[in-house]
Design an enzyme around this catalytic site. Structure first.
Site, short mmCIF file in Angstrom:
data_model
loop_
_atom_site.label_atom_id
_atom_site.label_comp_id
_atom_site.label_asym_id
_atom_site.label_seq_id
_atom_site.Cartn_x
_atom_site.Cartn_y
_atom_site.Cartn_z
N ASN A 110 -51.87 54.80 -27.50
CA ASN A 110 -52.09 55.41 -28.81
C ASN A 110 -52.76 54.43 -29.79
OD1 ASN A 110 -49.96 53.72 -29.43
ND2 ASN A 110 -48.46 55.35 -29.68
N ARG A 164 -45.27 47.96 -38.43
CA ARG A 164 -43.83 48.17 -38.53
C ARG A 164 -43.40 47.90 -39.97
NH1 ARG A 164 -44.35 50.77 -34.72
NH2 ARG A 164 -43.41 50.55 -32.66
N GLN A 170 -35.62 54.39 -39.14
CA GLN A 170 -36.23 55.68 -38.85
C GLN A 170 -35.21 56.59 -38.18
OE1 GLN A 170 -40.94 54.56 -38.61
NE2 GLN A 170 -39.96 55.22 -36.77
N HIS A 208 -43.63 58.79 -39.28
CA HIS A 208 -44.20 57.97 -38.20
C HIS A 208 -44.89 58.89 -37.18
CE1 HIS A 208 -43.51 54.24 -35.44
NE2 HIS A 208 -44.73 54.71 -35.37
#
Ligand SMILES: NC(=O)c1ccc[n+]([C@@H]2O[C@H](COP(=O)([O-])OP(=O)(O)OC[C@H]3O[C@@H](n4cnc5c(N)ncnc54)[C@H](O)[C@@H]3O)[C@@H](O)[C@H]2O)c1
Length: 385
Positions: free
Chosen positions: A147, A286, A315, A334
């Site tokens: 990704n 991050r 998260q 995210h």
């Protein structure tokens, strides 16, 4: 027979989609550096389907159950009574995604004596205590490159959205039903001519630089592994020895380093305070690389003209997380690395890693973060314990 515990995010609020919005997605055979896209023996899904949520199961159930293995899939990951923590003690493999991370702390690892493999279906294995993985002989592997371009596209989108002040202009149309041009223009600039820097020019950072080059900006970067001279010359890159030199030199800074002891809390009041007044900071790496409250203070004081990204800590973030309400932000959940296009690749890579591990054949070196009690493969280049 192995027990595979897979933690995925919930299905869409209105249920698992009966069909995707598009019939197919482009086929990517190779990544920009020549690495081949995942090569599992087969996949049991149609690329473009929603695979990353609980009902998508990363397309793994048939493959695993046909071989007699047990697959447990859950989104319930927090606290002693969660399905994740209850199923962990006799799990051989844990699969998790950075978008909905199952935090594998040292304490949880000590309660999982059978655990041998932790797979990140995506990129970024900081939700695993890597030191504990090293100490306990656990292999950590991720879907390297799956990704990277997805995230690079998201970062470029957010850089443009911040500099041009896109989101407030959009809200004038949808929420205010208004037409005040001055409201839309008062914080809107062109990116052309600005200096843009990336912190870390790994797979994502270099893709961001390449995508921004046609915008006629001055490109800067820092990385602990310097790029080859021909790449620096091709993109006309200014190299900085460290982020302390990079930050004051640019108008826009995009962060693309892994979270590890060297980068945790790096963007604090002092570093952000060294940036030009009205700089833009984008962080799709991050959240903990930035000091949460220093970001809020810098937006309130005007040191930062905008902050965007898609990564939060923890998260999911609580509903009162200050980044939800700070001024001039363009945050998303995210999501950058879990487009449907990316899901097809990281689901295939997860299957490839499982095929290797279950048959005792080597996992690709580029997928490895920790192996045989030490940082390995991609992990030895990008992480420190
Ligand atoms: N938002 C998302 O959905 C998403 C998806 C994928 C990856 N990520 C994050 O992006 C990070 C980078 O991904 P990538 O594919 O480019 O990884 P990569 O391994 O290709 O690149 C990481 C780069 O960081 C550099 N680096 C490490 N520590 C550094 C330091 N202290 N100072 C300067 N440079 C440093 C390394 O030399 C390397 O070039 C991941 O670790 C992950 O945390 C986020």
């Amino acid at each position: 027979m192995a027990k595979i515990l897979c933690v995925l995010y919930d299905d869409p609020a209105d249920g698992f989609p009966p069909s995707p919005a598009r019939d197919d997605i482009p086929t990517i055979d190779r990544y920009p550096d020549g690495q081949s896209a995942p090569t599992p023996e087969a996949v049991d899904f149609h690329p473009g389907e929603l695979l990353g949520s609980v009902s998508g199961e990363l397309g793994l159930r048939r493959f695993l159950e046909q071989q007699g293995h047990e697959l447990v899939v859950t989104s319930d990951k927090e606290g002693d009574h969660s399905v994740f923590q209850r199923e962990l003690p006799d799990a051989d493999v844990v699969i998790s995604q950075p978008f909905w991370p199952a935090y594998l702390t040292a304490e949880l690892i000590s309660r999982a004596p059978r655990l041998k493999l932790a797979i990140t279906a995506g990129i970024g294995s900081d939700h695993v205590d890597l030191e504990a993985a090293v100490d306990n002989g656990i292999t950590v592997a991720e879907a390297t490159y799956s990704n990277s371009i997805s995230v690079a596209e998201h970062a470029v989108m957010q850089i443009l959205a911040l500099v041009r002040d896109y989101l407030p202009a959009h809200r004038i149309v949808t929420d205010d039903r208004g037409w005040n041009i001055a409201d839309a223009a008062r914080r809107s600039y062109d990116l052309e001519g600005m200096s843009v820097g990336v912190m870390a020019a790994g797979r994502i950072g270099i893709a961001v630089l390449r995508r921004l080059a046609p915008f006629d900006v001055a490109l800067h970067y820092t990385d602990k592994n310097r790029l080859p001279t021909e790449v620096e010359e091709e993109l006309n890159l200014v190299f900085h020895e460290d982020v302390h030199s990079l930050a004051p030199a640019v108008d826009v800074l995009s962060i693309h380093a892994p979270l590890h002891p060297e980068t945790k809390g790096l963007f604090d009041d002092e570093l952000i305070g060294s940036m030009k007044r009205g700089s833009y900071l984008v962080n799709t790496a991050r959240a903990a690389i930035c000091d949460r409250d220093a970001v809020v203070r810098a937006l309130e004081s005007g040191r930062l003209a905008g902050y965007a990204g898609d990564v939060w800590h923890p998260q999911p973030p609580p509903t009162d997380h200050p980044w939800r309400d700070m001024p001039h932000h363009g945050m998303t959940p995210h999501v950058s690395g879990t487009t449907l296009s990316a899901q097809a690749r990281y689901a295939a890579a997860t299957r490839e890693i499982l095929e290797n591990w279950l048959s005792g054949t080597p996992i690709r070196d580029e997928y490895l973060i920790v192996d045989q009690g030490r940082l390995a493969g991609s992990g030895s280049r990008s992480y420190t314990t």
